[in-house]
Design a protein around this motif. Structure first.
Motif, PDB file in Angstrom:
ATOM      1  N   ALA A  97     -38.056 -27.124  10.980  1.00 48.00           N
ATOM      2  CA  ALA A  97     -39.152 -27.914  10.429  1.00 48.00           C
ATOM      3  C   ALA A  97     -39.718 -27.292   9.157  1.00 48.00           C
ATOM      4  N   ASN A  98     -39.734 -25.972   9.086  1.00 47.47           N
ATOM      5  CA  ASN A  98     -40.362 -25.289   7.954  1.00 47.47           C
ATOM      6  C   ASN A  98     -39.437 -25.085   6.759  1.00 47.47           C
ATOM      7  N   ALA A  99     -38.140 -25.251   6.950  1.00 45.65           N
ATOM      8  CA  ALA A  99     -37.192 -25.118   5.833  1.00 45.65           C
ATOM      9  C   ALA A  99     -36.069 -26.141   5.982  1.00 45.65           C
ATOM     10  N   PRO A 100     -36.398 -27.436   5.966  1.00 52.03           N
ATOM     11  CA  PRO A 100     -35.379 -28.466   6.237  1.00 52.03           C
ATOM     12  C   PRO A 100     -34.286 -28.564   5.179  1.00 52.03           C
ATOM     13  N   HIS A 101     -34.536 -28.005   3.999  1.00 49.67           N
ATOM     14  CA  HIS A 101     -33.507 -28.026   2.958  1.00 49.67           C
ATOM     15  C   HIS A 101     -32.453 -26.941   3.187  1.00 49.67           C
TER      16      HIS A 101
END
Length: 529
Positions: A97-101
């Protein structure tokens, strides 16, 4: 964090100027891998003054050499370690969720060649789903023979009965480490790479700081902190032993390094966005075939290793094992000539007291946090997925020992990392601008955005790495800002001179091209024995 926040410059002379100013930090962290960076971010998010130094580049060691999986730990479930599985599943959801890329769900398929395999593993994976609860990424599904081959087109079909599909995640480990560093810097932390600790500072038997040496200029800095954290991975025993010698106390080594070897081949050997998992090979080890950044990663091994080389070499028997086992499950088996890159990671497994650690498969994958009598805090073990939980445990130990004043945690639960933006391009696809997330537009405004150097790397990306991503050397760019060395070492060798010239323009220093070319040769070399 706003997605339109401009990137924070990482001008080295300014970082070193801050480092040189007299300041008493709340916490000084040694080690710029996943664990140290996680501690830096958590501490800074709680409002502590933080400094972190790394002797090489961020994620240079184990943290850039994982199997690229964000997982809850299916094998730990088989060992009955429910607590570790629950923690990892919870952290997996937070990371995605915090780094979806940079981190996304990935379907795995376990093929079954015996009638009992699918129900046996399927039941365990249904339990895995139940433990995940709302944190699950997708339900476990039983596949028939046709569905299994549709998911894994080049799977060996002879004798295939069916399979089981379950969900975990995958990520770009080095770029995630960089995102942690840059997010911590946004929270006020000072992070400096290529700055090595020469010795600890003790006063009245207590650790009160560090002497650090800038590896580029040779200049030495004195840092003082209320709390010093040793987060140097497989190398933690070096500082622990130094601390023991300085205070006249015995400190026994706690890490038993285990070596994991990965082989990269072209995607044609497994042309799919599904990963292949063999839970038990001929000798009991796990085998993965994972699609990643346009290639396929085959691995991994688990071999005891006593030395702690920064660039460990694979053993020929490890490469033979991976190729031999791959040939059993892929209809077209890769050979030595198909290898694009070979890379090795050392895992910091924690050994019990008086354990000779010859069997690393049986050692703990959990992390350990120790506080010495001098107050040196050491953290090691664990895995990438649980870096946030490890950071929280470190700070709790610091609070309990009176090294830091207690402050509420959970600040990083919903703290999106630099660049965080949902991406429609899977991590299994070839590298490109999508890996920059919300910062892609900034990269595109820089000179050379339309000049592709090779392997999805543009001139603008190199300039961005130098200005905003702490990159100093060719290796920094081609091994960790871009992952080209890990994907195709021969292509990385070809691109390297152009990258060196750009870094010379940006940084005004030698970008260490000759040493990188030597490293490329190593990543392409299969040992004779």
């Amino acid at each position: 964090m706003s997605t339109d926040t401009p990137p924070l410059p990482t001008v080295r002379r300014e970082l070193l100027s801050r480092l040189a100013k007299p300041h008493h930090y709340d916490i000084a962290i040694v080690g710029g891998g996943a664990t140290g960076l996680g501690v830096a971010l958590d501490a800074a998010a709680r409002g502590f003054s933080v400094v972190l130094v790394e002797s090489n580049d961020f994620a240079k060691g184990t943290s850039s050499r994982s199997t690229k999986l964000v997982h809850g730990g299916v094998r730990y479930l088989a060992q009955g370690n429910i607590t570790l599985v629950r923690e990892a599943l919870r952290e997996r959801t937070t990371l995605l969720a915090n780094a979806p890329h940079l981190a996304q769900p990935l379907p795995f398929v376990m093929p079954s060649y015996k009638v009992w395999e699918a129900p046996f593993y399927g039941i365990g994976l249904k339990i895995y789903d139940a433990l995940a609860g709302k944190a699950g990424l997708g339900p476990t599904a039983f596949l028939n023979r046709r569905e299994t081959l549709e998911s894994l087109p080049t799977l060996e079909s002879r004798g295939l009965k069916g399979g089981v599909q379950y969900w975990d995640g995958q990520f770009d480990d080095a770029r995630l480490a960089l995102a942690l560093a840059r997010t911590a810097a946004r929270q006020g932390a000072l992070l400096v790479n290529y700055c090595a600790v020469t010795r600890l500072i003790h006063e009245d038997g207590k650790v009160t700081g560090l002497w650090v040496k800038d590896r580029e200029t040779g200049h030495v800095h004195e840092l003082h902190a209320g709390c010093v954290v040793n987060a140097t991975g497989v190398w933690v025993d070096r500082l622990r032993l130094q601390d023991g010698q300085a205070t006249g106390r015995d400190a026994k080594p706690i890490v038993a390094p285990s070596q994991g070897v990965h082989i990269v081949v072209d995607r044609e050997f497994l042309p799919t966005d599904h990963a292949l998992l063999i839970p038990k090979t001929a000798d009991g080890r796990v085998l993965f075939a994972v699609p990643w950044l346009g290639k396929t990663i085959l691995g991994t091994t688990d071999t005891p290793r006593r030395d702690l080389a920064r660039e460990p070499l694979p053993f020929r028997e490890e490469i033979d094992f991976i190729l031999r086992e791959s040939a059993r499950y892929l209809s077209r088996a890769p050979s030595l000539s198909d290898i694009k890159s070979i890379w090795v990671g050392l895992r910091p497994l924690v050994k019990p007291a008086d354990d000779d650690a010859e069997r690393t498969k049986s050692l703990s994958r959990e992390h350990t946090v120790l506080v010495s009598k001098s107050g040196l805090v050491t953290v090691t073990g664990g895995k990438w997925t649980t870096y946030r939980a490890m950071a929280g445990d470190v700070l709790e130990k610091c609070f309990a020992a009176g090294l830091l004043p207690t402050r509420a945690g959970l600040s990083t639960d919903h703290l999106r990392l630099v660049g965080a933006q949902a991406s429609s391009v899977p991590i299994s696809s070839a590298p490109g601008l999508h890996l920059y997330g919300s910062e892609a537009g900034v990269v595109q405004t820089m000179r050379g955005a339309d000049h592709d150097l090779g392997g999805g790397l543009s001139e603008a990306m190199v300039r961005f790495a130098a200005r905003y991503e702490y990159a100093r050397t060719v290796e920094d760019v081609l091994a960790r800002r871009s992952r080209l060395l890990f994907l195709d070492a021969a292509l990385a060798r070809t691109v390297a001179p152009a990258v060196a010239a750009l870094l010379q323009q940006e940084n005004g220093i030698d970008a260490q091209l000759p040493s990188f070319l030597t490293l490329c040769d190593q990543y392409l070399t299969v040992p004779a024995v």
